[in-house]
Structure formats: C-alpha cells, structure tokens
Write an enzyme that holds these catalytic residues in place. Structure first.
Site, PDB file in Angstrom:
ATOM      1  N   LYS A   1      34.407 -25.504   3.000  1.00 45.87           N
ATOM      2  CA  LYS A   1      33.872 -24.215   2.543  1.00 45.87           C
ATOM      3  C   LYS A   1      33.935 -23.198   3.677  1.00 45.87           C
ATOM      4  CE  LYS A   1      30.490 -25.845  -0.867  1.00 45.87           C
ATOM      5  NZ  LYS A   1      31.124 -25.210  -2.021  1.00 45.87           N
TER       6      LYS A   1
ATOM      7  N   ARG B   1      31.138 -33.655  -9.527  1.00 42.07           N
ATOM      8  CA  ARG B   1      31.623 -34.371 -10.713  1.00 42.07           C
ATOM      9  C   ARG B   1      32.053 -35.793 -10.354  1.00 42.07           C
ATOM     10  NH1 ARG B   1      35.818 -29.541 -11.619  1.00 42.07           N
ATOM     11  NH2 ARG B   1      33.993 -28.518 -10.733  1.00 42.07           N
TER      12      ARG B   1
HETATM   13  N1  BES Z   1      27.878 -27.345  -4.764  1.00 41.28           N
HETATM   14  C1  BES Z   1      28.992 -26.548  -5.146  1.00 41.28           C
HETATM   15  C2  BES Z   1      28.625 -25.533  -6.221  1.00 41.28           C
HETATM   16  C3  BES Z   1      27.617 -24.466  -5.820  1.00 41.28           C
HETATM   17  C4  BES Z   1      28.036 -23.266  -5.313  1.00 41.28           C
HETATM   18  C5  BES Z   1      26.273 -24.682  -6.007  1.00 41.28           C
HETATM   19  C6  BES Z   1      27.127 -22.293  -4.971  1.00 41.28           C
HETATM   20  C7  BES Z   1      25.349 -23.706  -5.664  1.00 41.28           C
HETATM   21  C8  BES Z   1      25.778 -22.518  -5.153  1.00 41.28           C
HETATM   22  C9  BES Z   1      30.090 -27.449  -5.701  1.00 41.28           C
HETATM   23  O1  BES Z   1      30.185 -28.698  -5.143  1.00 41.28           O
HETATM   24  C10 BES Z   1      31.381 -26.756  -5.458  1.00 41.28           C
HETATM   25  O2  BES Z   1      31.744 -26.613  -4.318  1.00 41.28           O
HETATM   26  N2  BES Z   1      32.048 -26.359  -6.519  1.00 41.28           N
HETATM   27  C11 BES Z   1      33.300 -25.692  -6.418  1.00 41.28           C
HETATM   28  C12 BES Z   1      34.206 -26.261  -7.484  1.00 41.28           C
HETATM   29  C13 BES Z   1      35.631 -25.847  -7.340  1.00 41.28           C
HETATM   30  C14 BES Z   1      36.240 -26.432  -6.107  1.00 41.28           C
HETATM   31  C15 BES Z   1      36.396 -26.293  -8.591  1.00 41.28           C
HETATM   32  C16 BES Z   1      33.056 -24.217  -6.651  1.00 41.28           C
HETATM   33  O3  BES Z   1      32.205 -23.855  -7.462  1.00 41.28           O
HETATM   34  O4  BES Z   1      33.715 -23.414  -5.988  1.00 41.28           O
HETATM   35 MN    MN Z   2      31.402 -28.743  -3.425  1.00 46.24          MN
END
Ligand code: BES
Ligand code: MN
Ligand code: ZN
Length: 499
Positions: A274, A348
């Site tokens: 990230k 997931r």
């Molecule tokens: N934990 C994150 C989602 C999230 C983002 C929760 C902001 C709370 C606040 C999750 O694991 C994630 O990183 N999701 C990705 C999915 C993508 C790679 C398909 C996302 O939402 O960008």
């Molecule tokens: Mn994630």
C-alpha cells in the site's frame, strides 16, 4: 461510569437534568426546579428561544437558589413520538454537554411525561447512550492535561420504579461491555495486537462465559489445507491463527448460526504494498473479527437462546522474503485453487478458508461474515452505511431492519453473474481480483460466495467505511465504532432466538 437508578436522589450531584416537552411545556419536576432557581429555567428558555424540541439541550451554569452547579433542561418533543434512538441520542449528548461543563455527577429526573414509552424504558435508553458515549482509548496518554480528561463519573436516574429500570438496563450494560472490548481491540496498536495476542484475549474474555474457544496455529492451518489463509500469513513473523468460539444456548436440535470475521491485525498490502500515507489506519483491518468476538461475548453474557459459532481468521499481511507473490497459486481448504494476483486483496483469502471451515465443522443454517474488505465500499457508501451482499433475501432484509433499529445502518448491494465471471482465471479455479476497478466490493463478495455451500443462507457485511468513525456520533465517539455488535445482537434477538 457509575450509573444508578433511584426514586429520589441518594447523593449530592454537581448537575441536575429536567425535561420539557414540545412547545416549551415544563414537566412537573422541571417546574419545581424552575421555582427553586427563581425562574432561571424560564428566563433561559426565553433568552435562547428554547421550545422543547427533541434532543435539544439548554444549560445554565451556576444557577442561584439550588445546590447544583449546573441545571440542564432537555427537550423531548412530542413524547408520544419519541423513539429509543432519540433517548439514546439524548443520553449521549448529555454526557458530552456535562463533560464540556466540567460536571462530575448528575441526577436526571424523569417522570410521567414519558409514560408512552415507559419512564424506566426511556431511562434505560438514555443510560445506554450515556454509557456508550463515555468510551475512550487513553491507555497510552501519559501526559494528558487534566482539563482534557472527561469529568463526569457518576449518573443517577430518578424514576418511579428503579428496580424495573435496573433490570431493563442489565442487557445494555453487558452490551456496552462488549462494545468497549471491541473498541479496545480495534484501537490497539498493531505491535501489541497481533494474531497470537488477539487469540489470547479471546480465550481470556470468552472462556469464563462458557464459550468453547479453540485456537488453530500455523501448523494446523497448513495441515488442514487452508492454503489461502496460510499464504496471507506466511510473510509475517507473527503466526496466523484461526479461532473458533462455540456458544450453545439453544436446544440440541437447533442449527448453528455462524459469524465469521476478517482479522487482519495489520494490512501493509504485502508485496502489493500500500502507499505510505495513512497506512497506520490498517490496524483496524481486524474490526470484523473484533465484532464477532464482541457479539459472542454479548450473546453469552445475556444467555441468548441460540447456538452460535464465531470464527475469526487472524493474520498479519506483511511483505518479506517469505511473503506470497502476485501470481502465486494456492489451494484453499475447499479444494478450489486461487491465483493471488494482488496480495492486498488478502481479506477474501483468509475468509474463504474460515467460511469453508465453519461449514464443514458446524453445518450452520446461515452465516454472516463481517470484513473491512474493500476501499470500494467507502467509495460507494461513505461512512454512513455498511454494505450487505446476500444470497438470501429475508436474511438481508432482517439485517437491514436490525441495523436501522440500532443506528448501524446497512445498504443492500447486488450480486451479478457477470461479476462472478470476472474472477475466472486461466491459470487456476479463480483469481483474487478482477483486474479492473469496477464494482470492487461486489467482486470481493463474489469471491466469498464461491465458498458458500449449497443451501446455506449467507450475508457478507463489508464494514470498511463504518468500522472507524471520523466524527463523534450518538454513542460513538470518534474512533473505533464496534459496528456490527449491536446490529447482530439485535438481529439475533429479533429473528433467531427461540422465544
Ligand atoms: N483492508 C483493505 C480494505 C480497506 C481499505 C479497509 C480502506 C478499510 C479502509 C483491503 O484488504 C484491501 O486492501 N482491499 C483492496 C482490494 C483490491 C486490491 C482489489 C482495496 O480496496 O483497494
Ligand atoms: Mn488489503
Ligand atoms: Zn485488508
């Protein structure tokens, strides 16, 4: 916070709260206090054009003629129209107001004006709002100025039947304990809360309530074939865990209701790292798991007549020499293979094995999972609604209804075969992302859906936008909200428990 119910004040208080109905009609007790204070209430009402609208608060500091330092008048609107949530908001707002005014103790005088709802019922709702408002995560503040600390520590409700009020407040008090546990867990720093320490807290908190807690570690997780959960955990020095909580409060032949939570104690994104700014927020990526733990605590605490199983998948998503890579193909416990094209879509992956495990072991009739799964849920619904995806219309409706009643609102979202196809992979049974930006939350839901067995009613709550509150709300101070605990407690009470 000490909260008590009496017929008359049992101790000296620094503040007194009385009420007014719509149009500025003072209740009997309000009139008494107005007289004692030489008409201070009526003068302040006129000065501020206060008309008793519901949840409005008028406050006088240092009134003459009375022993309290603060006299507050609270609007009830039309009492016949008053809802539980209005009372909760009043209690919550009162706590904020009293703290702002440095009040240390308060007596809140309720009377027959609340007969529509029941005086004691109203008192219990106000007490709930007040108590839930009082949460703070302050354990690491070693230098906090005294002026910044909340002052209010003692609240006494004056009602005709205090024994009844005490009884009514018993369940909300336990619920608040669970909500506070969840807020503590979600607020905790990720160097302190990691899968193993999280699992230990679960054991410590739930075992004494008669919940059977079982913890599987890395070895067992691998041995059972949970390759997806294992892949997420493998980049971390902290071992992933799968924790099962079984509470049997129903009859022998009653089917289990299952709750499954995402517990990523920190989500760096892994090799699909990230961006840096704001990454610290990803300590709350275990809010779904925490809510499941809080729910189990409440259900057992109030001896709910239900057989419930909670499963939380706990892992830390880290990049390292041992971490899984984009392109890795793993085998889930279900036997289905997954191409991990983005290591940041890890929720997931840990959930699919937890979902399969709970179905194999406990044969539940229905499953609700909670997860801070996608940023796309925030894009779609902001911070006002959690998203609910479900293969079962009644289940979805019941969850939405329960949410409305406790101000933890859900918004139903669609499933569509086109989104299922979007995760087909040429190299494995499926991939963990679609590759595009379309319908991101639904893509996550469809991935999970592939792990739901035939005949099982399932709902997936994407709580990414509501697990953390960025402003103060009624009963929810800024910070970890514990979203899902009250909602599912109400859902269980209303739709699952044997009457
Ligand atoms: N934990 C994150 C989602 C999230 C983002 C929760 C902001 C709370 C606040 C999750 O694991 C994630 O990183 N999701 C990705 C999915 C993508 C790679 C398909 C996302 O939402 O960008
Ligand atoms: Mn994630
Ligand atoms: Zn995540």
């Amino acid at each position: 916070m000490k909260i008590t119910f009496e017929t008359r004040p049992s101790r000296k208080a620094s503040a007194c709260v009385v009420f007014s109905t719509e149009g500025g009609q003072l209740t009997e007790q309000a009139q008494v206090w107005d007289k004692k204070s030489g008409g201070a209430l009526k003068r302040a009402m006129a000065a501020e054009d206060f008309r008793g609208k519901k949840t409005k608060i008028l406050a006088i500091s240092g009134p003459a003629g009375v022993a309290v330092s603060h006299l507050l008048l609270v609007g009830l609107g039309k009492p016949a129209n008053l809802k539980a949530q209005d009372c909760e908001k009043t209690g919550s707002d009162l706590a904020s107001e009293l703290n702002a005014r440095k009040a240390t103790s308060v007596q809140i005088i309720l009377g027959s004006e609340l007969k529509h709802m029941g005086v004691e019922v109203a008192a219990s709702h106000m007490a709930t709002g007040l108590l839930l408002n009082s949460y703070r995560f302050s354990k690491y503040l070693t230098k906090e100025a005294k002026e910044k600390k909340p002052t209010l520590h003692s609240v006494e409700f004056i009602v005709p039947a205090p024994a009844l009020a005490r009884k009514l407040f018993d369940a909300p008090r336990k619920l608040a304990d669970a909500v506070f546990l969840v807020r503590d867990l979600v607020s905790e720093a990720p160097n302190v809360l990691y899968p193993e320490s999280f699992a230990n807290i679960i054991k410590r908190e739930l075992s004494p309530l008669g919940i059977a807690v079982k913890v599987l570690g890395r070895q067992e997780i691998r041995k059972m074939g949970m390759g997806a959960l294992a892949a997420v955990g493998q980049g971390s020095d902290r071992e992933e865990k799968l924790v099962t909580m079984h509470y049997e409060g129903g009859s022998k032949n009653q089917k289990n209701v299952a709750f499954v939570g995402k517990g990523v104690t920190f989500d760096t994104g892994g090799i699909s790292l990230k961006p840096g700014p704001g990454m610290e927020e990803m300590k709350f990526d275990m809010a779904g798991a925490a809510a499941v733990v809080g729910l189990m605590k409440t259900l057992a605490g109030r001896r709910a007549k239900i057989n419930a199983v909670g499963v939380v998948a706990l892992a830390e998503n880290m990049p390292s020499g041992g971490a899984c890579r984009p392109g890795d193909i793993v085998k889930s416990m279900s036997g289905q293979t997954i191409e991990i094209n983005n290591t940041d879509a890890e929720g997931r992956l840990i959930l699919c094995d937890a979902l399969w495990y709970v179905q194999e072991k406990f044969k539940p009739a229905q499953i609700v999972d909670l997860a801070t799964l996608t940023g796309a849920a925030i894009i779609a619904l902001g911070h006002e609604y959690g998203a609910v995806f479900s293969n079962d219309e009644p289940l979805s409706k019941h969850l939405v209804n329960a949410g409305k009643e406790v101000s933890e609102e859900l918004w139903p979202m669609p499933l569509n075969d086109a989104w299922d196809k979007a995760i087909d992979s040429p190299a494995a049974d499926m991939k963990n992302i679609s590759g595009g930006r379309d319908a991101g939350s639904a893509i996550g839901a469809h991935f999970l859906k592939r792990f739901i067995q035939k005949g099982v009613a399932w709902a997936h709550l994407d709580i990414a936008g509501v697990a953390w509150s960025y402003r103060d709300r009624a009963g929810v101070p800024k910070g970890a909200s514990a979203f899902g605990v009250r909602l599912l407690d109400r859902y269980v009470a209303k739709y699952c428990e044997m009457k």
